[in-house]
Motif scaffolding. Structure first.
Motif, PDB file in Angstrom:
ATOM      1  N   GLU A  33      32.476   6.393  12.229  1.00  0.00           N
ATOM      2  CA  GLU A  33      31.174   5.836  11.874  1.00  0.00           C
ATOM      3  C   GLU A  33      30.061   6.538  12.646  1.00  0.00           C
ATOM      4  O   GLU A  33      28.997   6.826  12.111  1.00  0.00           O
ATOM      5  N   MET A  34      30.321   6.821  13.927  1.00  0.00           N
ATOM      6  CA  MET A  34      29.326   7.501  14.752  1.00  0.00           C
ATOM      7  C   MET A  34      29.103   8.927  14.255  1.00  0.00           C
ATOM      8  O   MET A  34      27.957   9.389  14.160  1.00  0.00           O
ATOM      9  N   ALA A  35      30.169   9.617  13.919  1.00  0.00           N
ATOM     10  CA  ALA A  35      30.067  10.985  13.414  1.00  0.00           C
ATOM     11  C   ALA A  35      29.286  11.016  12.102  1.00  0.00           C
ATOM     12  O   ALA A  35      28.418  11.877  11.904  1.00  0.00           O
ATOM     13  N   ALA A  36      29.580  10.069  11.218  1.00  0.00           N
ATOM     14  CA  ALA A  36      28.885  10.016   9.930  1.00  0.00           C
ATOM     15  C   ALA A  36      27.400   9.730  10.125  1.00  0.00           C
ATOM     16  O   ALA A  36      26.543  10.358   9.487  1.00  0.00           O
ATOM     17  N   ALA A  37      27.081   8.807  11.026  1.00  0.00           N
ATOM     18  CA  ALA A  37      25.682   8.474  11.295  1.00  0.00           C
ATOM     19  C   ALA A  37      24.963   9.665  11.925  1.00  0.00           C
ATOM     20  O   ALA A  37      23.809   9.955  11.584  1.00  0.00           O
ATOM     21  N   PHE A  38      25.629  10.379  12.820  1.00  0.00           N
ATOM     22  CA  PHE A  38      25.049  11.553  13.470  1.00  0.00           C
ATOM     23  C   PHE A  38      24.758  12.650  12.450  1.00  0.00           C
ATOM     24  O   PHE A  38      23.657  13.204  12.419  1.00  0.00           O
ATOM     25  N   LYS A  39      25.723  12.929  11.583  1.00  0.00           N
ATOM     26  CA  LYS A  39      25.536  13.953  10.555  1.00  0.00           C
ATOM     27  C   LYS A  39      24.406  13.574   9.608  1.00  0.00           C
ATOM     28  O   LYS A  39      23.579  14.409   9.237  1.00  0.00           O
ATOM     29  N   ALA A  40      24.360  12.300   9.223  1.00  0.00           N
ATOM     30  CA  ALA A  40      23.316  11.834   8.307  1.00  0.00           C
ATOM     31  C   ALA A  40      21.933  11.940   8.950  1.00  0.00           C
ATOM     32  O   ALA A  40      20.976  12.389   8.311  1.00  0.00           O
ATOM     33  N   LYS A  41      21.834  11.563  10.226  1.00  0.00           N
ATOM     34  CA  LYS A  41      20.550  11.626  10.931  1.00  0.00           C
ATOM     35  C   LYS A  41      20.094  13.077  11.079  1.00  0.00           C
ATOM     36  O   LYS A  41      18.905  13.378  10.909  1.00  0.00           O
ATOM     37  N   CYS A  42      21.020  13.975  11.370  1.00  0.00           N
ATOM     38  CA  CYS A  42      20.671  15.399  11.480  1.00  0.00           C
ATOM     39  C   CYS A  42      20.184  15.935  10.135  1.00  0.00           C
ATOM     40  O   CYS A  42      19.196  16.666  10.074  1.00  0.00           O
ATOM     41  N   LEU A  43      20.870  15.565   9.083  1.00  0.00           N
ATOM     42  CA  LEU A  43      20.489  16.007   7.741  1.00  0.00           C
ATOM     43  C   LEU A  43      19.116  15.443   7.364  1.00  0.00           C
ATOM     44  O   LEU A  43      18.257  16.158   6.843  1.00  0.00           O
ATOM     45  N   GLU A  44      18.920  14.168   7.666  1.00  0.00           N
ATOM     46  CA  GLU A  44      17.666  13.481   7.353  1.00  0.00           C
ATOM     47  C   GLU A  44      16.476  14.097   8.090  1.00  0.00           C
ATOM     48  O   GLU A  44      15.385  14.234   7.529  1.00  0.00           O
ATOM     49  N   THR A  45      16.686  14.476   9.347  1.00  0.00           N
ATOM     50  CA  THR A  45      15.599  15.008  10.165  1.00  0.00           C
ATOM     51  C   THR A  45      15.494  16.529  10.094  1.00  0.00           C
ATOM     52  O   THR A  45      14.523  17.100  10.590  1.00  0.00           O
ATOM     53  N   GLY A  46      16.505  17.172   9.518  1.00  0.00           N
ATOM     54  CA  GLY A  46      16.481  18.619   9.402  1.00  0.00           C
ATOM     55  C   GLY A  46      16.805  19.345  10.698  1.00  0.00           C
ATOM     56  O   GLY A  46      16.474  20.513  10.865  1.00  0.00           O
ATOM     57  N   ILE A  47      17.431  18.645  11.627  1.00  0.00           N
ATOM     58  CA  ILE A  47      17.803  19.237  12.909  1.00  0.00           C
ATOM     59  C   ILE A  47      19.297  19.579  12.871  1.00  0.00           C
ATOM     60  O   ILE A  47      20.104  18.774  12.426  1.00  0.00           O
ATOM     61  N   GLN A  48      19.626  20.770  13.343  1.00  0.00           N
ATOM     62  CA  GLN A  48      21.031  21.175  13.369  1.00  0.00           C
ATOM     63  C   GLN A  48      21.779  20.367  14.422  1.00  0.00           C
ATOM     64  O   GLN A  48      21.246  20.034  15.480  1.00  0.00           O
ATOM     65  N   GLN A  49      23.038  20.062  14.124  1.00  0.00           N
ATOM     66  CA  GLN A  49      23.865  19.274  15.037  1.00  0.00           C
ATOM     67  C   GLN A  49      23.967  19.951  16.403  1.00  0.00           C
ATOM     68  O   GLN A  49      23.865  19.292  17.441  1.00  0.00           O
ATOM     69  N   ALA A  50      24.146  21.255  16.406  1.00  0.00           N
ATOM     70  CA  ALA A  50      24.273  21.985  17.670  1.00  0.00           C
ATOM     71  C   ALA A  50      23.004  21.862  18.513  1.00  0.00           C
ATOM     72  O   ALA A  50      23.076  21.786  19.741  1.00  0.00           O
ATOM     73  N   GLU A  51      21.852  21.823  17.861  1.00  0.00           N
ATOM     74  CA  GLU A  51      20.576  21.678  18.573  1.00  0.00           C
ATOM     75  C   GLU A  51      20.537  20.374  19.360  1.00  0.00           C
ATOM     76  O   GLU A  51      20.108  20.345  20.512  1.00  0.00           O
ATOM     77  N   VAL A  52      20.974  19.292  18.724  1.00  0.00           N
ATOM     78  CA  VAL A  52      20.967  17.974  19.360  1.00  0.00           C
ATOM     79  C   VAL A  52      21.911  17.977  20.554  1.00  0.00           C
ATOM     80  O   VAL A  52      21.562  17.485  21.641  1.00  0.00           O
ATOM     81  N   ILE A  53      23.085  18.540  20.374  1.00  0.00           N
ATOM     82  CA  ILE A  53      24.084  18.556  21.442  1.00  0.00           C
ATOM     83  C   ILE A  53      23.619  19.434  22.601  1.00  0.00           C
ATOM     84  O   ILE A  53      23.740  19.048  23.775  1.00  0.00           O
ATOM     85  N   LYS A  54      23.059  20.604  22.306  1.00  0.00           N
ATOM     86  CA  LYS A  54      22.550  21.480  23.368  1.00  0.00           C
ATOM     87  C   LYS A  54      21.444  20.790  24.155  1.00  0.00           C
ATOM     88  O   LYS A  54      21.397  20.874  25.382  1.00  0.00           O
TER      89      LYS A  54
END
Length: 66
Positions: A33-54
Motif C-alpha cells: 500500500e505504501m509503495a502504491a501510494a508513493f508511486k501514485a504521488k510521484c506520478l501525480e506531482t511529476g517527481i521521479q521516485q529516485a529524486e524523492v529518495i535522494k
C-alpha cells in the motif's frame, strides 16, 4: 532516402560500466500500500521516485552531521 543507424551495444555497455563504477543500488521493502501510494504521488506531482529518495537521504545525512 534517409539512412537509419544500426543500434549497437557499445553505447549501452559503456553506460552500464560507468553506472556500475559511480553508483550503488539501494533496495528497500515496504508494504504494498505504501509503495502504491508513493508511486501514485510521484506520478501525480511529476517527481521521479529516485529524486524523492535522494532528497530524503541528503536530509538524513545533513541532520546526522549536526
Amino acid at each position: 532516402m534517409t539512412e537509419t543507424r544500426r543500434k549497437t551495444y557499445t553505447s549501452t555497455e559503456v553506460k552500464r560500466r560507468y553506472n556500475a563504477k559511480v553508483y550503488t543500488q539501494i533496495s528497500v521493502s515496504v508494504p504494498k500500500e505504501m509503495a502504491a501510494a508513493f508511486k501514485a504521488k510521484c506520478l501525480e506531482t511529476g517527481i521521479q521516485q529516485a529524486e524523492v529518495i535522494k532528497a530524503a537521504i541528503e536530509k538524513f545525512l545533513a541532520e546526522k552531521a549536526k
